[in-house]
Enzyme design. Sequence first.
Site, PDB file in Angstrom:
ATOM      1  N   GLN A  82     -14.471  -0.457 -15.536  1.00  0.00           N
ATOM      2  CA  GLN A  82     -14.206   0.891 -14.558  1.00  0.00           C
ATOM      3  C   GLN A  82     -13.617   2.209 -15.321  1.00  0.00           C
ATOM      4  OE1 GLN A  82     -15.025   2.044 -11.523  1.00  0.00           O
ATOM      5  NE2 GLN A  82     -14.090   3.938 -11.808  1.00  0.00           N
ATOM      6  N   GLY A 103     -14.670   1.067  -3.780  1.00  0.00           N
ATOM      7  CA  GLY A 103     -15.952   0.647  -2.972  1.00  0.00           C
ATOM      8  C   GLY A 103     -17.169   0.660  -3.889  1.00  0.00           C
ATOM      9  N   GLY A 104     -17.391   1.715  -4.556  1.00  0.00           N
ATOM     10  CA  GLY A 104     -18.491   1.882  -5.262  1.00  0.00           C
ATOM     11  C   GLY A 104     -18.117   2.612  -6.650  1.00  0.00           C
ATOM     12  N   MET A 105     -18.984   2.668  -7.605  1.00  0.00           N
ATOM     13  CA  MET A 105     -18.926   3.451  -8.839  1.00  0.00           C
ATOM     14  C   MET A 105     -20.247   3.840  -9.212  1.00  0.00           C
ATOM     15  SD  MET A 105     -17.258   5.344 -10.964  1.00  0.00           S
ATOM     16  CE  MET A 105     -18.125   6.079 -11.969  1.00  0.00           C
ATOM     17  N   GLU A 106     -20.413   4.748  -9.343  1.00  0.00           N
ATOM     18  CA  GLU A 106     -21.946   5.404  -9.485  1.00  0.00           C
ATOM     19  C   GLU A 106     -22.650   5.211 -11.019  1.00  0.00           C
ATOM     20  OE1 GLU A 106     -19.288   7.048  -8.981  1.00  0.00           O
ATOM     21  OE2 GLU A 106     -18.936   9.108  -9.750  1.00  0.00           O
ATOM     22  N   HIS A 118     -24.061   6.714  -1.022  1.00  0.00           N
ATOM     23  CA  HIS A 118     -23.134   7.876  -1.482  1.00  0.00           C
ATOM     24  C   HIS A 118     -23.356   7.654  -3.104  1.00  0.00           C
ATOM     25  CE1 HIS A 118     -19.129   9.700  -2.166  1.00  0.00           C
ATOM     26  NE2 HIS A 118     -19.032   8.919  -3.442  1.00  0.00           N
ATOM     27  N   GLU A 119     -23.353   6.411  -3.645  1.00  0.00           N
ATOM     28  CA  GLU A 119     -23.605   6.048  -4.944  1.00  0.00           C
ATOM     29  C   GLU A 119     -24.764   6.530  -5.613  1.00  0.00           C
ATOM     30  OE1 GLU A 119     -20.501   5.725  -6.322  1.00  0.00           O
ATOM     31  OE2 GLU A 119     -19.515   5.005  -4.372  1.00  0.00           O
ATOM     32  N   HIS A 163     -25.010  10.134  -6.092  1.00  0.00           N
ATOM     33  CA  HIS A 163     -24.429  10.861  -7.481  1.00  0.00           C
ATOM     34  C   HIS A 163     -25.251  10.809  -8.485  1.00  0.00           C
ATOM     35  CE1 HIS A 163     -20.015  11.134  -6.696  1.00  0.00           C
ATOM     36  NE2 HIS A 163     -19.845   9.913  -6.292  1.00  0.00           N
ATOM     37  N   GLU A 221     -17.534  14.802  -5.897  1.00  0.00           N
ATOM     38  CA  GLU A 221     -17.401  13.790  -4.807  1.00  0.00           C
ATOM     39  C   GLU A 221     -17.609  14.646  -3.417  1.00  0.00           C
ATOM     40  OE1 GLU A 221     -17.314  11.000  -5.157  1.00  0.00           O
ATOM     41  OE2 GLU A 221     -16.507  10.680  -7.353  1.00  0.00           O
ATOM     42  N   ASP A 279      -6.685  10.360 -11.690  1.00  0.00           N
ATOM     43  CA  ASP A 279      -6.712   9.486 -10.630  1.00  0.00           C
ATOM     44  C   ASP A 279      -5.837   9.875  -9.688  1.00  0.00           C
ATOM     45  OD1 ASP A 279      -8.652   7.964 -12.007  1.00  0.00           O
ATOM     46  OD2 ASP A 279      -7.508   6.264 -12.518  1.00  0.00           O
ATOM     47  N   TYR A 298     -13.414  14.967  -1.500  1.00  0.00           N
ATOM     48  CA  TYR A 298     -14.653  14.296  -0.742  1.00  0.00           C
ATOM     49  C   TYR A 298     -15.065  15.105   0.640  1.00  0.00           C
ATOM     50  CZ  TYR A 298     -14.232  10.185  -3.623  1.00  0.00           C
ATOM     51  OH  TYR A 298     -14.262   9.214  -4.485  1.00  0.00           O
ATOM     52  N   ARG A 338      -9.755  -4.076  -3.542  1.00  0.00           N
ATOM     53  CA  ARG A 338     -10.035  -2.598  -3.319  1.00  0.00           C
ATOM     54  C   ARG A 338      -8.958  -1.706  -2.744  1.00  0.00           C
ATOM     55  NH1 ARG A 338     -14.786  -0.793   0.943  1.00  0.00           N
ATOM     56  NH2 ARG A 338     -14.786   1.372   0.338  1.00  0.00           N
TER      57      ARG A 338
HETATM   58  N1  BES Z   1     -16.935   7.872  -8.192  1.00  0.00           N
HETATM   59  C1  BES Z   1     -16.036   7.360  -7.011  1.00  0.00           C
HETATM   60  C2  BES Z   1     -15.086   6.351  -7.618  1.00  0.00           C
HETATM   61  C3  BES Z   1     -14.111   6.989  -8.240  1.00  0.00           C
HETATM   62  C4  BES Z   1     -13.487   8.175  -8.083  1.00  0.00           C
HETATM   63  C5  BES Z   1     -13.514   6.347  -9.266  1.00  0.00           C
HETATM   64  C6  BES Z   1     -12.517   9.020  -8.949  1.00  0.00           C
HETATM   65  C7  BES Z   1     -12.171   6.821  -9.964  1.00  0.00           C
HETATM   66  C8  BES Z   1     -11.967   8.216  -9.915  1.00  0.00           C
HETATM   67  C9  BES Z   1     -16.956   6.768  -6.053  1.00  0.00           C
HETATM   68  O1  BES Z   1     -18.443   7.465  -6.287  1.00  0.00           O
HETATM   69  C10 BES Z   1     -16.741   6.718  -4.776  1.00  0.00           C
HETATM   70  O2  BES Z   1     -16.228   7.850  -4.344  1.00  0.00           O
HETATM   71  N2  BES Z   1     -16.398   5.661  -4.087  1.00  0.00           N
HETATM   72  C11 BES Z   1     -15.747   5.470  -2.768  1.00  0.00           C
HETATM   73  C12 BES Z   1     -16.846   5.183  -1.914  1.00  0.00           C
HETATM   74  C13 BES Z   1     -17.665   6.311  -0.999  1.00  0.00           C
HETATM   75  C14 BES Z   1     -18.380   5.613  -0.106  1.00  0.00           C
HETATM   76  C15 BES Z   1     -16.578   7.252  -0.565  1.00  0.00           C
HETATM   77  C16 BES Z   1     -14.851   4.434  -2.869  1.00  0.00           C
HETATM   78  O3  BES Z   1     -14.670   3.601  -3.970  1.00  0.00           O
HETATM   79  O4  BES Z   1     -14.067   4.055  -1.988  1.00  0.00           O
HETATM   80 ZN    ZN Z   2     -18.130   9.170  -5.242  1.00  0.00          ZN
END
Ligand code: BES
Ligand code: ZN
Length: 645
Positions: free
Chosen positions: A176, A305-308, A332-333, A336, A355, A411, A419, A593
Amino acid sequence: MRLPAVFLVALVLPLAACNKPAQEPAKPGEPTVAQASEQHEEAAMSSHDPNSYAEPEKVVITHVALDLNVDFAKKVLAGSNTVDLDWKDPAATTLVLDTRDLDIAKVEGFDAGAWTPLKFELADKDKIYGSKLTITLPKQMAKVKITYASRPEASGLQWLTPAMTLGKKTPFMFSQSEAIHARSWVPLQDTPGVRFTYEAHITTPKDVMALMSADNDPKAERDGDYSFKMPQPIPSYLLAISAGDLVFAPVGERAGVWAEPAMAPKAAKEFEDTEKMITTAESLYGPYRWGRYDILVLPPSFPYGGMENPRLTFATPTVIAGDKSLVSLIAHELAHSWSGNLVTNSSWKDMWLNEGFTSYVESRITEAVYGRELADMEAVIEQHGLIEDMKQIPEKWQKLAQDPLVGVDPDDASSQVSYIKGKWFLSFLEERYGRETFDAFLRKWFDSHAFTSQDSAEFERFLRAELIDKNPGKTTHEEIHEWMHGAGLPKTAKPATSTRLDAVDEARTHWLAGHMKPSDIDTSAWMTQEWVRFIEGLPQTLTEAQLAELDAAWHFTGTANVEIAQRWYPLTVRSNYLAARPAIESYLIHIGRRKLIMPTYGALVATPDGKAFAEKVFAKAKPGYHPITIASVEAAIAAGNAKPL
Ligand code: BES
Ligand code: ZN
């Protein structure tokens, strides 16, 4: 302040791509791509990313070639990274890279057909940014090779023993990298302002499949020896790797799922609309430029939740609810692929460009594929969450265009402001200018800035030139300024509405007033979002009898629906409803998570008894948690509360 003319030109020109692959010839009177890109770099020079030690104004990495062995026994990646260099400053002969917890064995430079050893210095570790690696060259060389190994505690990797996987037979690992964890497994310029293409040669035990954010071949032979290519230039945070007992299940021509064998069919069914999502996004924002779009379903310890990751979204298994109610995460992903991966925030202070734009695009995909009702329910829930979170977010972090994140861990700077306030701003613009005009504008933003890294100032310039000035009278300067640079929510923020959620509010009110029993409420067609709304609208605490009544009717305690659990468990903790404790324990041990578990930890650590319970559970859960999750839980225990995520 008066700026020199050259500098002004650099600021107002449409910024051409660094490393943009296909270029159109410049029209007469326009700058050539090379000129524009030089001017862009000039502008970028003045805004060095404070979250990276790299000096892209002197030299940039244009290509990364990894040669790594995945050593599950030692929990290390070991091998080399060979970087191609583009020297910008004729006087520069040092290359500064970002690293964290890497053991550097040697550094060599390539010149006149031969490799020669180079001097290097690894600085003491900074807690947030890691160790600056300074390489001294006798002259500017085209390539530098760093031979190194990661450490078992790498912040950007998680190593799982076979017992921690579904199949129980094969070990598993995944990366990650966002925001600044790539440096814990690859020495590089770890800033989203630099883009490079990459290739990789990865070796693993023979029975293990390796995947990367690159050209994964669904038919690749599983033999422990894998090669990857990523021909499109990407920023470092999109570098990704995973290895384990992974099999492929197709969901469409360009889309598929990678997962452990026991998970693959379920995941393919849940994500069967992916191809439809891709064509929807393409019809709005232009062709998908990355080839395949596959989804890797990770173990539940994945901290997000997810990573693009390009070509290969990493996803938590907790969105596989069985009824597709949480697949907006895939929207969402996938989104991106335009907002973030194609046009990237050049440093983390402008994360809303990734975001916020993505959350907006996500909702357009959700609306087109699943209908307006679902998109509206999600918007209402998100806005409620933003408003709640904002009560705890310091004012300086409530702005879309943030100040440079000097001395800050990016972070920590990420929140629902990027978002949901970001999404809200774009929805505001859509409303004022109309869909047709706004869609064309957004598509142009992506097309004209494809494969580049940008900041809020460039977006504001583009917004004025391409939307506001061309369609006068729709918004005022003050409104735009308030959205982008103000704290809190602007007066012009119009709340989303949902008749389905209004009905939920009404039912809850009747139950709380004692006018209705749970069995009087028709929940037969409720989706996850309606359950979430029901719980979120409850008072801070309920009586034991009330909680037990809800549990008897709907079995919230022990629910398999993580979006319900995420809200229900904190309520039970605040209400001191001890009947939920065993279920909370197993939930916190099973899932890593952060978004799902931090609210419950936060509620627990607020009281001495709860804190003791949290510490006991954390001790059991910690061996299965990702380093990023461990850091968040430890911070919550130390602070006696959890920061909103
Ligand atoms: N790119 C993000 C995850 C992220 C953001 C990792 C900042 C590290 C630092 C990913 O696209 C994301 O936004 N994931 C969300 C899910 C989404 C449906 C809002 C999550 O993981 O909750
Ligand atoms: Zn995102």
